[in-house]
Design an enzyme around this catalytic site. Structure first.
Site, short mmCIF file in Angstrom:
data_model
loop_
_atom_site.label_atom_id
_atom_site.label_comp_id
_atom_site.label_asym_id
_atom_site.label_seq_id
_atom_site.Cartn_x
_atom_site.Cartn_y
_atom_site.Cartn_z
N ASP B 426 0.88 -1.16 0.00
CA ASP B 426 0.00 0.00 0.00
C ASP B 426 0.92 1.22 0.00
O ASP B 426 2.10 1.10 0.30
CB ASP B 426 -0.85 -0.06 1.27
CG ASP B 426 -1.72 1.15 1.41
OD1 ASP B 426 -2.24 1.58 0.39
OD2 ASP B 426 -1.87 1.63 2.53
N LYS B 427 0.40 2.34 -0.34
CA LYS B 427 1.27 3.52 -0.32
C LYS B 427 1.08 4.32 0.96
O LYS B 427 2.00 4.48 1.74
CB LYS B 427 0.99 4.40 -1.53
CG LYS B 427 1.96 5.57 -1.64
CD LYS B 427 1.66 6.42 -2.83
CE LYS B 427 0.45 7.29 -2.63
NZ LYS B 427 0.61 8.26 -1.56
N PHE B 739 -17.67 10.60 4.23
CA PHE B 739 -16.78 10.19 3.16
C PHE B 739 -17.00 8.71 2.86
O PHE B 739 -17.18 7.90 3.75
CB PHE B 739 -15.35 10.41 3.60
CG PHE B 739 -14.35 10.03 2.57
CD1 PHE B 739 -13.96 10.93 1.59
CD2 PHE B 739 -13.79 8.76 2.57
CE1 PHE B 739 -13.03 10.58 0.63
CE2 PHE B 739 -12.87 8.41 1.61
CZ PHE B 739 -12.49 9.31 0.64
N ARG B 806 -0.88 15.17 -1.83
CA ARG B 806 -2.26 14.70 -1.94
C ARG B 806 -3.14 15.90 -2.19
O ARG B 806 -3.08 16.88 -1.47
CB ARG B 806 -2.69 14.03 -0.64
CG ARG B 806 -2.14 12.69 -0.43
CD ARG B 806 -2.25 12.35 1.03
NE ARG B 806 -3.61 11.95 1.39
CZ ARG B 806 -4.00 10.69 1.44
NH1 ARG B 806 -3.17 9.73 1.14
NH2 ARG B 806 -5.22 10.39 1.79
N THR B 886 -2.29 1.37 -4.82
CA THR B 886 -2.76 2.46 -3.99
C THR B 886 -4.08 3.00 -4.52
O THR B 886 -4.41 2.84 -5.68
CB THR B 886 -1.71 3.60 -3.96
OG1 THR B 886 -2.25 4.67 -3.21
CG2 THR B 886 -1.37 4.08 -5.35
N GLY B 887 -4.78 3.60 -3.63
CA GLY B 887 -6.03 4.23 -4.04
C GLY B 887 -5.82 5.67 -4.48
O GLY B 887 -6.74 6.33 -4.93
N ARG B 1003 -5.38 4.30 -8.01
CA ARG B 1003 -6.83 4.36 -8.01
C ARG B 1003 -7.46 2.99 -7.92
O ARG B 1003 -8.47 2.71 -8.56
CB ARG B 1003 -7.32 5.04 -9.30
CG ARG B 1003 -7.00 6.50 -9.40
CD ARG B 1003 -8.05 7.29 -8.70
NE ARG B 1003 -7.83 8.73 -8.83
CZ ARG B 1003 -7.73 9.54 -7.80
NH1 ARG B 1003 -7.80 9.08 -6.58
NH2 ARG B 1003 -7.58 10.83 -7.98
N ASP B 1029 -1.57 -0.88 5.83
CA ASP B 1029 -1.87 -0.44 7.19
C ASP B 1029 -3.35 -0.14 7.41
O ASP B 1029 -3.77 0.03 8.53
CB ASP B 1029 -1.06 0.81 7.53
CG ASP B 1029 -1.60 2.03 6.83
OD1 ASP B 1029 -2.05 1.88 5.68
OD2 ASP B 1029 -1.59 3.11 7.41
N ASP B 1033 -6.60 -2.33 2.94
CA ASP B 1033 -5.59 -3.31 2.55
C ASP B 1033 -5.91 -4.70 3.08
O ASP B 1033 -5.19 -5.65 2.81
CB ASP B 1033 -4.22 -2.90 3.09
CG ASP B 1033 -3.88 -1.48 2.70
OD1 ASP B 1033 -4.10 -1.15 1.53
OD2 ASP B 1033 -3.42 -0.72 3.56
#
Lengths: 374, 1521
Positions: B426-427, B739, B806, B886-887, B1003, B1029, B1033
């Site tokens: 994951d990022k 969200f 970001r 990563t998202g 994404r 984390d 994930d």
């Protein structure tokens, strides 16, 4: 209460735990007061830094080992080989399979029809020290699983209960005609029962040679492991009352010998037989011939004759019977194998040491630079 | 409710559920009834004796133990017999009881099985007992339960709490069961809970009292509670709870998760709450969620199981052989002449040969059973537990900042850590800190760069690095001195380090402080102290002034210039569009209360309201008139009846009243605050802390505060914001649309206190927000301006993304009352619906979040964690392929990837973005093309240009120059990935991806993440590791072979799902490279040794069968036979399995390449099993036949002969282990010596103990006698030597002539530190050469075909850069390269060059030139592969490399073909090489780093400018070179 709870969490931090309240011991103890660090101890053991010896097997490092092995083994081998060669041994096969053999007539003997034959032989060399007389059997599987088991140690140890009610292991040699067999079992039943007598032929006179029949069994066997049944008196016949002899035996166990301390279960021939051989070719100690005095060898070179009361049938399973006369050394009977093995292995190691020395000389330097592209 | 049915639970449900409860902890599969009814337990009749059973069922007692005292034995045995091996061994032991086939004393044969079972049982018992203890502790915690008799809350144990009980909880108490919140001391009926125990999130979550109970005027009285609650059956979904509460009047209220307090959470911020227990004990969501450690089977274990099956086969063959042999043996004696040693059966009859052989088959199975290692599984378990212990104890895996260490959650896959091939990471939070720092923003098209802020951040960075340098120093100090007084040193070290922190005020200290206090989540000085941009600050002030003026002059807000308006709204949005909770640190967990009393309204605003309210009423829709959101209290009190009934005049009137009231409230708040701020506001403000669900929210709020726009209070229905000049404004929050990852945005609907308009503030990912903007016409100037702003903002957003920030877009929408009314109606429906609520709410949110007006955008930095680039570089050197899933958006992800060296600037990046409408086909074409491109690079074929409406960004950013000659990076976005993962395309995708050095999926959804992992795992049959984390994930962590969680910021979900949890990403390096390698190598060696040991021992017995008529007899006494494995030979191998280190840790870290041995399964390859078997056969032959010949034709009896063999076997086995052991500590020595001593001791005691006790064997006095026999010793000495000679020799020769990498590594550790560093650099150079060689191989099909797996793997990771080029262009390039021998020299793909050279061996001159070029390449590569920062003499490295390279080149197979040509040119070549080397060396020495950066930047810019099709690129590549 919160403190309590977090203490529990700490305890629950063990990986296999994690049941109880979830998140057991994940993010430090919540509102707990004292902060206990989880930092692992910096000990050599826990950090896997114990002082250690790290041998690296390369030609250079193992060279000495090969030379040392070579240098130690070769002398040992020579020593053993010489010792073994100094042992005198004489062996006669008296099975009688060859038609020319005097015992050929007895070839198909059965247990209860005695047959005697005499074999003459000549000793080329005299036997200086004490001579051990063996009988040897070949192709006789005394190590067969069911055979080995077919005995009752308690009975042989003089246990009266087992005497009259032998172990089931002895089947089918446990009872005969509703009487318990003593000694029971296949081993006892198949006891070697040839009688060997040795004569020295001196100008056509046969002088019997004294064969000592005591002292051929292990001391522990004779005194600890094997015992006659106990009871009133020492009369073995009475003690063995109610038992019967093994099927193949001509006479019961209490008549094996005339001497009371060599009769019954503690008959040494019997004890020796009961110690089952490891391999199908074996010998068993039969008699001792002691050196009488220092002036004469135990067995002089010359002619001898062996009288055999041929009772023991081996022909049916292609067995062989031998009589062996042998002196012994500190390493037992004659066997050149170990000496040769030591010498061979020692030489090989020495040779390999040389090869490694060469390799080390040629490649070792490159090695230390630890930089060899594959 | 009638008394009869009133019970703890509805009577009909009790029984079936009771049955279910018997199976505690198991998932409930059947649902007899979909819902459960809960009634107050106080309504239960008094006479309870017969209900005691029911009470037990419904109580809160925790019972996680598996067994009771009675059930332990049968249950545990039953469980153990699930393991096939145990059944097998018990079967064999029982076989011994059959007289016809028995081999040993039956009782004795049972012993090892019982021992093994007992060990496992004791382990289980111990675990169960510790569970019992912890259960007891939890069960005996106390809480307040309402008692009917005493009419008040009394203290009870947790376990006595029943469903239907009323529980009162105070602040900071832990919730004992799942409780429906019925009353709260909070006037709003709110309750804050902390769910850290559940999910590790430290922020507070709001819970709400059930609607109707809010309206109670008096204190909540349990006795009056007569409602019935109908809710779901217990389930494990933490985020869902649905149900009704049915009041006596028959009315129903919906219940949602906001009403439920979950067990294990902590009450915060609320003085007192009360509620009714809904789920108790094991039915609570927390416990249903708790499924203990998972059972995974490691790769090694799978391989081992296959070999166990081979062992079974070998066993069967041996048994069959023996059986047939015995049959023949019996048959040869015929029917008549049975030999006297063949014992007939008990009935006196002889067995027929066939029957005898059948019996014997079973017998020898018993005798040979040792071949299947009975203790193997137990030993492996023990070893793994110890390995886990040592991993736990490693202080390098301890993170001081968070005081957390590594956690192993899966006990049985430690060795998988040593075989990982793919890492999926994951990022956010994994590679980065997940600590958001506000960096820049842009408002209405104007960028505010916040330079001061950047400087500030740089300052934070410096102390950090300083501290990092200091920390290891302290560490080594304490290490070195640990012998004397380790404790005191530690103290010194700690104080030392804290001093450093204080001095520098570093991030680390802040973090520690925050961990210790645990009052604030996600806040560190870095986030809090933000230097505002002066220009923007000025604008804010100006804006505020204007507003003040306007307000006092009663001017409408519209007079404000649009820009200032945007600025104002921007900050308002930053402040309120979030879920941040405000706390004051002085009273931890006490909410700052800003309830305002009703006072006289302010006139100006009141006018607004007056104008506003009637218009709303006239709109006609009654539902629209309710301004408060569903969760607002006022609506519950007043508006409920209005909503449920049809519109009548009277209700409208009421509504008007109400609205006026609520408006007044707001106004009052506003006015009263004004006075307050002057006094206490300013100093207090600094003390406020913000607790946010996600760190970027907090960062934004802090950023807004820097501009004096600070959040001072948040209640469920209003947010107070303090503004300069204006004082505190209270915004009435009408709705919060939270969200979610699909919408990727959140919104708040508020009523603006100044304008009284209804505003929607939306904050979200730029990609989604940009699409939702109000379309603006290009005709009118305003629209044009807007368009311009948008494009500007978009530009800045791209810029931010390039910087790795970001980005978030902030937008606003002003709703007219009609619009709002329409929407509200639907929204309320959605909210009150019970089925499909989530879906409807989602739809509802979509309806309101449109036609937005763009305010601005923010750039938040997520800093890389310490040591991430180094770790990635090191892991990559270790041959691991790292994919980042990563998202985040593509640009951000790509930039983070560059920052952490995942992508290199000299890599070619393939970007897959399918943008055309027909995704599917496009994607297929795209993949096809890329694959062709890549393959053409391998095969050097030209391909035709691609056509189609898609972008294939084939951007060779910089020609390859690193040690990996050319590498590809693949970047793919979520949409494309979705199609690439479809069955039709996945193979192509994989084919492409595996050729790339690194893959970046942006994404991507959690599901996609797991699909990617699964794809690689299943299709490539590779060992995968997923690290992450966050909750997103989890799926990927669960799918991967090894799941690693980072116990970081985002809660515990990832950790809970993982097999290993580490505090930081950088710990992965040691975990994999050192512990993984060790665990793998230890276990692999141990397993192989196990097989060897047993085979060797059993073979001894097998050889004996040839000499005992295949009768199943054994010369080894049954005791030795049975206990040999268990006692005499087990300890050394366990010690070795736990402690052996083939290569020291420092070397493993320094030379990551050593890790490849695990990936290639070098320690345990299939052939090794067979080699070991053959070795075992040889050794057993030696150990059998040396005693055989020694004792041939002697008077030896079975056991006097067998005992030496046993002894020899023991010596051989232990010495064999000694050869295989690489590290000898005192534990190794003592275990070996102990084993031998134990054997002799047992033998002596056993042989002296009893002459008749152990039928059928009778080894009395054997050992004693043997020990007096010199032959025994001579045999025992020579046999092991002969047996082990081949292996010893092999190991020696191999170590000398063909050392493996690992052996080299071991030798490396022996050298002095200086030589070691020197050699390490050289080794790196060698690595380069190896790879170069691989290139040669790959160009030679004949050579490549027999290349090993590792070679192939390497080939994949070093794909050829060769693009279709002509020879001419090539040499053109070459010429240029000669002119400036810097990195550009490395540009040309050397492989192609070699290829060319090979094709034209006759052209000697060209070859010569190309050779020279080649040299430059290698040299560059070598120098570059040096770790940057080591003070290594460059020139000497070059010198060394020079000659080794020359030597190597002449020996390369490739050049042997053209050797003659080379001979000719070699001399000139050497000169040329040296020249170029010198130049190269010097230039590098001067400015190596700068040069590289500069050139790469240039090139990057160039390439950015020309994002072209693949084929164009080929041209462009040559042009810009």
């Amino acid at each position: 209460m919160a403190v309590n709870y977090s203490a529990k969490e700490e305890a629950d931090g063990h990986p296999s735990g994690g049941v109880g309240v979830p998140g057991g011991g994940a993010v430090g103890g919540g509102g707990g007061g004292a902060v206990k660090t989880r930092k692992p101890d910096n000990t050599a053991f826990k950090q896997q830094r114990l002082p250690a010896w790290q041998p690296i097997l390369t030609a250079g490092t193992v060279l000495p080992a090969f030379f040392i092995i070579g240098l130690i083994f070769i002398p040992i081998g020579i020593g053993i080989f010489v010792t073994s060669n100094n042992i005198r041994e004489y062996e006669i096969d008296y099975t009688g399979t060859e038609p020319s053999s005097p015992c050929n007539k007895c070839l198909n003997v059965s247990w209860d029809s005695p047959c005697t034959c005499t074999i003459n032989f000549t000793l080329e060399h005299s036997f200086e020290s004490n001579v051990f007389m063996y009988y040897g059997l070949s192709n006789f599987y005394q190590n067969h699983r069911r055979y080995v088991k077919s005995r009752d140690d308690s009975q042989l140890n003089g246990d009266n209960r087992s005497l009259h009610n032998p172990s089931k292991e002895c089947e089918p040699y446990r009872t005969n005609e509703d009487k318990p067999i003593a000694p029971c079992g296949a081993i006892a039943n198949s006891m070697f029962n040839d009688t060997l007598e040795l004569y020295r032929i001196d100008n056509d006179t046969r002088t019997p040679i004294t064969l000592i029949k005591k002292g051929i069994a292990w001391w522990t066997d004779k005194n600890v492991k094997f015992r006659n049944p106990t009871g009133d008196g020492n009369n073995l016949t009475a003690l063995f009352q109610g038992t019967t002899k093994p099927v193949n035996w001509p006479k019961p166990v209490y008549m094996l010998d005339t001497e009371p301390d060599n009769n019954g279960f503690i008959n040494e021939d019997f004890i020796v037989w009961m110690r089952t051989a490891a391999l199908p070719t074996f010998r068993k100690l039969y008699r001792l011939i002691e050196r009488k005095n220092n002036y004469q060898p135990t067995l002089q070179a010359g002619k001898y004759s062996l009288d055999i009361a041929y009772n023991y049938p081996v022909h049916s399973f292609d067995g062989r019977k031998r009589m062996i006369l042998s002196t012994i050394s500190w390493m037992g009977g004659k066997n050149p194998f170990l000496g040769i093995a030591y010498i061979t292995v020692g030489s090989i190691c020495f040779f390999l040491g040389v090869v490694l020395l060469f390799i080390h000389h040629k490649y070792g330097n490159r090695n230390t630079s630890a930089d060899i592209p594959n | 409710m009638s008394q009869g049915t009133a019970g703890g639970e509805g009577a009909p449900q009790v029984l079936p559920e009771g049955k279910e409860r018997q199976r505690r902890g198991r998932r409930r599969k059947k649902k007899e009834s979909k819902t459960r009814l809960v009634r107050s337990s106080l309504l239960l009749p008094e006479a309870e004796p017969e209900k005691s059973k029911r009470t037990v069922l419904a109580c809160n007692q925790l019972k996680t133990t598996k067994y009771t005292a009675l059930s332990f034995l049968p249950k545990n045995l039953f469980e153990q017999f699930h393991r096939l091996a145990n059944v097998y061994f018990v079967f064999i032991a029982l076989l011994n009881f059959v007289p016809a086939v028995n081999a040993f004393q039956p009782e004795l044969a049972l012993a090892p099985v019982l021992f093994i079972l007992a060990v496992t049982a004791i382990k289980d018992l111990w675990e169960d007992y510790s569970r019992y203890r912890s259960d007891k502790e939890i069960n005996h915690m106390e809480c307040l339960v309402y008692s009917r008799n005493e009419k008040k809350y009394i203290s009870r144990y947790w376990k006595e709490v029943k469903v239907g009980d009323f529980v009162q909880l105070r602040c900071n108490e832990i919730i004992p069961a799942d409780i429906l919140l019925l009353s709260s001391s909070d006037p709003d009926g709110l309750c804050h809970i902390e769910t850290a125990n559940l999910d590790g999130e430290t922020n507070l979550k709001q819970r709400q009292v059930v609607r109707r109970f809010l309206e109670l005027d008096s204190e909540f009285d349990p006795l009056k509670f007569t409602s019935v609650i109908e809710c779901e059956k217990p389930n494990n979904d933490l985020s869902r709870f649905r149900g009704y509460i049915i009041h006596e009047s028959g009315k129903r209220d919906g219940l949602f998760k906001e009403n439920l307090l979950l067990r294990g959470c902590t009450i915060r911020n609320t003085e007192e709450v009360a509620g009714i227990v809904i789920y108790a004990g094991h039915e609570t969501k927390a416990l249903l969620n708790n499924n203990g450690p998972r059972y995974k089977r490691s790769k090694l274990e799978r391989q081992m199981n296959a070999d166990v099956l081979w062992c079974v086969l070998i066993l069967l063959i041996m048994c069959l052989f023996s059986a047939i042999g015995h049959g023949l043996w019996v048959w040869q004696y015929g029917e008549k002449k049975k030999p006297i040693f063949d014992v007939p059966g008990p009935d006196g009859k002889y067995l027929s040969p066939v029957l005898a052989s059948m019996y014997l088959f079973l017998t020898v199975i018993i005798v040979f059973q040792v071949l299947i290692p009975i203790s193997l599984y137990v030993s492996i378990e023990i070893v793994k537990i110890c390995q886990v212990y040592f991993i736990h104890q490693d202080k390098d895996l301890y993170d001081e900042e968070t005081d957390s260490q590594l956690q192993c959650r899966a006990l049985n896959i430690t060795e998988d850590l040593g075989q990982v091939q793919f890492i999926f990471s994951d990022k956010t939070g994994t590679l980065t800190e997940n600590k958001m720092v506000f960096r820049r923003c842009t408002v209405s098209g104007i960028e505010y760069s916040h330079d001061d802020n950047a400087k500030r951040l740089a300052m934070y960075q410096e102390p950090d690095s300083e501290e990092e340098e200091a920390a290891p120093k302290g560490g080594t100090l304490s290490q070195r001195d640990s012998i004397c007084s380790h404790q005191s040193i530690k103290v010194i070290h700690r104080s030392q380090s804290t001093k450093t922190h204080r001095r520098t005020g570093s991030r680390a200290e802040a973090k520690r402080a925050s961990i210790l206090s645990k009052h604030t989540a996600f806040s560190s000085p870095m986030e809090k102290d933000i230097m505002p941009d002066p220009r923007l600050l000025e604008k804010v002030n100006e804006c505020a002034k204007h507003l003040e003026v306007m307000r006092s002059h009663e001017q409408p807000l519209s007079y404000l210039s649009p820009e200032l308006c945007d600025v104002f709204d921007f900050f308002i949005a930053l402040t309120i569009c979030n879920t941040v909770v405000v706390t004051a640190p002085n009273q931890p967990r006490q909410k700052v209360r800003d309830r305002f009393e009703l006072k006289s309204p302010v006139k100006t605003i009141e006018d607004f309201i007056r104008r506003f309210t009637p218009s709303r009423l006239t709109s006609g829709s009654n539902s629209s008139s309710s301004s408060s959101l569903a969760t607002s209290k006022s609506m519950h009190r007043f508006g409920l009846s209005v909503l449920s009934s049809t519109s009548t005049d009277s209700t409208l009137l009421k509504l008007e009243e109400k609205l006026a009231y609520s408006a007044q409230m707001n106004n009052n708040g506003y006015s009263s605050q004004q006075g307050r701020t002057a006094g206490a506001g300013a100093p207090e403000e600094g003390e406020l802390r913000y607790e946010a669900e996600s760190p970027d929210e907090a960062a934004l709020v802090y950023a807004a505060r820097a501009y004096n726009c600070s959040l001072v209070g948040r209640l469920s229905d209003q947010v107070s914001v303090e503004l300069p000049h204006l004082g505190t404004l209270s915004f009435e929050v009408l709705h919060t649309l939270g969200f979610d990852s699909v919408r990727k945005r959140m919104s708040v609907v508020v009523r603006h206190p100044l304008t009284d308009e209804i505003n929607v503030y939306t904050k979200g990912a730029d990609s989604v927000v940009m699409d939702l903007l109000l379309p603006c016409s290009s005709d009118d100037p305003r629209g044009k301006h807007q368009k311009k702003i948008r494009s500007k903002t978009q530009n800045y957003l791209n810029l931010y993304a390039v910087d790795g920030l970001r980005t978030l877009c902030i937008a606003k929408r002003v709703l007219s009352k009609e619009e709002y009314g329409c929407w509200l109606k639907a929204h309320l429906e959605a909210e009150s619906s019970i089925e499909n609520r989530e879906e409807l709410l989602f739809q509802s949110a979509l309806r309101i979040e449109k036609n937005l007006h763009l305010l601005g955008a923010t750039g938040i930095e997520d800093r890389l964690q310490d040591g991430v680039p180094e770790t990635i570089a090191s892991l990559r050197k270790a041959g691991l392929q790292i994919w980042v899933l990563t998202g985040d958006k593509q640009e951000t992800a790509v930039n983070i990837a560059y920052a952490c060296k995942l992508l290199d600037h000299d890599e070619e990046i393939i970007t897959l973005n399918a943008e055309s409408p027909n995704f599917q086909e496009t994607c297929a074409v795209l993949l096809e093309q890329c694959l062709q491109c890549v393959e053409s690079k391998f095969s050097n074929n030209t391909i035709d240009g691609a056509t189609g409406n898609m972008t294939v960004g084939f951007t060779p950013l910089y020609p390859p120059s690193s040690s990996v000659l050319s590498s590809l990076g693949l970047v793919i976005d979520g949409r494309t990935l979705a199609y690439a993962l479809e069955p039709a395309l996945e193979d192509k995708f994989l084919a492409l991806a595996k050729r790339c050095r690194s893959v970046l999926c942006c994404r991507s959804t959690p599901l996609q993440k797991s699909m990617v992992v699964k794809l690689v795992r299943d299709k490539l049959k590779a060992m995968t590791l997923a690290i992450g984390d966050g909750a997103n994930d989890v799926s990927m962590i669960q799918v991967a072979d090894v799941g690693v969680g980072i116990s970081g910021q985002e809660g515990m979900q990832a950790v809970m799902a993982s097999d290993f949890a580490i505090p930081r990403f950088r710990h992965l390096e040691k975990l994999l490279l050192v512990h993984g390698h060790w665990c793998y190598s230890r276990l692999a060696n141990m397993v192989l040794y196990f097989f060897y040991k047993n085979a060797m021992f059993v073979a001894l017995l097998f050889w004996y069968q040839f000499y005992c008529g295949f009768s199943g007899s054994s010369m080894i006494d049954q005791w030795y036979l049975i206990f040999f494995n268990l006692f005499f030979s087990s300890l050394p191998q366990l010690i070795t399995g736990v402690l052996d280190k083939d290569v020291p840790a420092e070397v493993l870290i320094a030379v990551p390449q050593l890790y490849k041995s695990g990936q290639n399964m070098e320690e345990y390859q299939p052939h090794m099993f067979w080699m070991n078997m053959i070795d075992a056969m040889y050794q057993s032959l030696v150990c059998f036949f040396i005693p055989y010949f020694t004792y041939y034709d002697s008077e030896v009896d079975i056991f006097s002969w067998g005992t030496p063999i046993t002894t020899i076997a023991l010596f051989t086995i232990i010495l064999h282990l000694a050869i295989e052991t690489k590290t000898w500590t005192f534990l190794h020595w003592s275990s070996c010596i102990f084993s031998i001593v134990l054997f002799f001791f047992v033998a002596l005691v056993y042989n002296a103990s009893c002459p008749v006790c152990h039928p059928p064997s009778n080894p009395y006095w054997t050992m004693e006698r043997l020990m007096g026999d010199p032959m025994f010793y001579f045999t025992c000495i020579i046999s092991p030597v002969v047996a082990l000679l081949p292996r010893f020799l092999y190991r020696t020769l191999q170590g000398t002539l063909f050392p493996t990498q690992l052996q080299l590594g071991r030798q490396l550790s022996k050298l002095s530190p200086e030589t070691r560093t020197q050699l390490l650099t050289k080794l790196n150079g060698k690595e380069t050469m190896c790879q170069t060689q691989l290139f040669a191989d790959s160009f030679f099909p004949s050579l490549g075909s027999n290349a090993s797996d590792s070679y192939k793997a390497d080939n994949q990771s070093t794909p050829l850069p060769t693009s279709p080029q002509t020879r001419e262009s090539f040499f053109q390039e070459h010429a240029k390269a000669e002119h400036k021998p810097d990195q550009t020299a490395a540009a040309s793909p050397q492989g192609a060059l070699l290829y060319e050279g090979n094709k034209l061996p006759s052209s000697a001159s060209s070859l010569e030139r190309s050779m020279g070029f080649h040299e430059v390449r290698c040299g560059t590569a070598e120098v570059e592969s040096l770790p940057v920062g080591t003070t290594f003499p460059w020139s000497s490295a070059v010198d060394q490399a020079d000659f080794s390279l020359l030597k190597w080149i002449t020996s390369t197979p490739l050049f042997s073909h053209i050797g003659t040509v080379l001979q000719v040119s070699s001399s000139s070549l050497q000169n040329e090489t040296q020249d170029s080397m010198c130049v190269l060396g010097s230039s590098l020495q001067v400015d190596f780093k700068g040069l590289k950066e500069e050139s790469s930047n240039n090139l990057q810019d160039k390439t950015k400018g020309t994002p072209t099709d693949h084929c164009k690129n080929d041209n462009s590549e040559t042009t810009f070179l």
